[in-house]
Design a protein around this motif. Sequence first.
Motif, mmCIF file in Angstrom:
data_model
loop_
_atom_site.group_PDB
_atom_site.id
_atom_site.type_symbol
_atom_site.label_atom_id
_atom_site.label_comp_id
_atom_site.label_asym_id
_atom_site.label_seq_id
_atom_site.Cartn_x
_atom_site.Cartn_y
_atom_site.Cartn_z
ATOM 1 N N PHE A 46 -18.202 -24.429 -66.649
ATOM 2 C CA PHE A 46 -17.639 -23.065 -66.651
ATOM 3 C C PHE A 46 -17.065 -22.740 -68.038
ATOM 4 C CE2 PHE A 46 -16.647 -22.914 -61.799
ATOM 5 C CZ PHE A 46 -17.882 -22.347 -61.560
ATOM 6 N N GLN A 49 -19.302 -21.744 -70.750
ATOM 7 C CA GLN A 49 -19.828 -20.383 -70.629
ATOM 8 C C GLN A 49 -18.739 -19.321 -70.797
ATOM 9 O OE1 GLN A 49 -22.987 -20.052 -67.273
ATOM 10 N NE2 GLN A 49 -21.764 -21.857 -66.779
ATOM 11 N N TYR A 51 -15.784 -19.224 -69.116
ATOM 12 C CA TYR A 51 -14.970 -18.953 -67.927
ATOM 13 C C TYR A 51 -13.891 -20.019 -67.794
ATOM 14 C CZ TYR A 51 -18.316 -15.440 -66.545
ATOM 15 O OH TYR A 51 -19.098 -14.308 -66.525
ATOM 16 N N THR A 58 -11.139 -15.872 -59.625
ATOM 17 C CA THR A 58 -11.027 -14.636 -60.396
ATOM 18 C C THR A 58 -11.492 -13.431 -59.581
ATOM 19 O OG1 THR A 58 -13.198 -15.054 -61.386
ATOM 20 C CG2 THR A 58 -11.299 -15.831 -62.611
ATOM 21 N N MET A 59 -12.259 -13.656 -58.518
ATOM 22 C CA MET A 59 -12.724 -12.536 -57.680
ATOM 23 C C MET A 59 -12.249 -12.730 -56.240
ATOM 24 S SD MET A 59 -16.652 -12.006 -59.077
ATOM 25 C CE MET A 59 -16.838 -10.370 -58.315
ATOM 26 N N LEU A 61 -12.230 -10.846 -53.640
ATOM 27 C CA LEU A 61 -13.140 -10.389 -52.580
ATOM 28 C C LEU A 61 -14.247 -11.413 -52.348
ATOM 29 C CD1 LEU A 61 -13.530 -6.615 -53.525
ATOM 30 C CD2 LEU A 61 -12.215 -7.575 -51.613
ATOM 31 N N LYS A 62 -14.706 -12.016 -53.427
ATOM 32 C CA LYS A 62 -15.747 -13.035 -53.319
ATOM 33 C C LYS A 62 -15.197 -14.259 -52.587
ATOM 34 C CE LYS A 62 -19.454 -14.851 -56.104
ATOM 35 N NZ LYS A 62 -20.206 -14.592 -57.320
ATOM 36 N N HIS A 65 -14.944 -13.500 -48.797
ATOM 37 C CA HIS A 65 -16.249 -13.596 -48.150
ATOM 38 C C HIS A 65 -16.696 -15.051 -48.034
ATOM 39 C CE1 HIS A 65 -20.676 -13.872 -48.149
ATOM 40 N NE2 HIS A 65 -20.579 -12.894 -47.287
ATOM 41 N N PHE A 171 -25.309 -24.292 -63.656
ATOM 42 C CA PHE A 171 -24.191 -23.377 -63.880
ATOM 43 C C PHE A 171 -23.315 -23.259 -62.644
ATOM 44 C CE2 PHE A 171 -27.844 -21.218 -62.258
ATOM 45 C CZ PHE A 171 -27.348 -20.418 -61.251
#
Lengths: 201, 201
Positions: A46, A49, A51, A58-59, A61-62, A65, A171
Amino acid sequence: MPGASLDFFYEFGSPYSYLSAMRIAALAERAGVQVRWRPFLLGPIFRAQGYEDSPFNTMPLKRAHMWSDLDRLVRIAGLPAVTRPEPFPANGLLAARVAVWLDDASRPAFSRAIYVAEFVEGRDIGARETVRQVLAGLGHFCDDILAEAEAPANKEKLRGETEAAQRLGLFGAPSFVTRDGELFWGNDRLDMALDHARAIG
Amino acid sequence: MPGASLDFFYEFGSPYSYLSAMRIAALAERAGVQVRWRPFLLGPIFRAQGYEDSPFNTMPLKRAHMWSDLDRLVRIAGLPAVTRPEPFPANGLLAARVAVWLDDASRPAFSRAIYVAEFVEGRDIGARETVRQVLAGLGHFCDDILAEAEAPANKEKLRGETEAAQRLGLFGAPSFVTRDGELFWGNDRLDMALDHARAIG
């Protein structure tokens, strides 16, 4: 002549790697594919790249889910209900060091036991005591193993595996790589990866 | 009494939305589930989460995997080979405005035709002329439709759909939402979403 084979790259902090770890042995046996269990660390990948954290952090909502998706998937797979571990994602460094230190015959059972501690029992696998107890539960001499897992040569071995994953273009986790270098990302691609491994033989 | 139904949220720039758009009609018919085609825009949803661009652009390794994954998936689904559109992701704003303007009976065929232009023929669906040609190919009076699609009331309608998607917790495309509010993200979850839609009736 070696038969069909598949490299299974997993990260101990990854919920979807947990699912693959619980599913892969039976599916691979049925497909006649030999699996190489290859723990690695996603953190350095990460960071390379740009991150600093898991997308699940960081998300929000993700992440929401992902947890309900996982609840549905374990029901379908007939696995126990998920307990969401804290902290999340867990620090899988020590577990990964132990897993690369173990031999090919012991690595799958240890890896599954770590995942069960983490995602079924909700224990912190980043804690030394959890890894000790998992090892002890499997009948290993845990103090010796922890010392050897943390020796410089073994730390280097895990770094080498993470670098190998990076060279293969990984990744995320889980990822599956066939002998011809095809990369399949995600628990949802396990069947397709096994099919391809079998097809190229 | 209405039967089982499923809301299908798609974004015209999204490769996995293309796959779902090509697959959903036959699968839904077999499952006895009625589908509501709901185009929306992912850009405002990404920006609301602090992301300025598609993860396929910010993560080159993820993009590389996505294209080979798509190549494999269309082979399995019996769809034509993918042509990678430029620019990527395409600007789907005009296509989405037209899609929300069309009635429920015309929207699926238009949406599939846009996706074919984009991911099979590799055309730029952000270009007005592409949308015109797709409409004309379907026998629509394209100038009238483009004018009405770009009228303030219809722009507002698309904004409303994107806001509805946001309220439902969507963070990516395609997404499926059942009547009880369950959210299923990704083309890989289409079958599971249909099963759930049928189960709750």
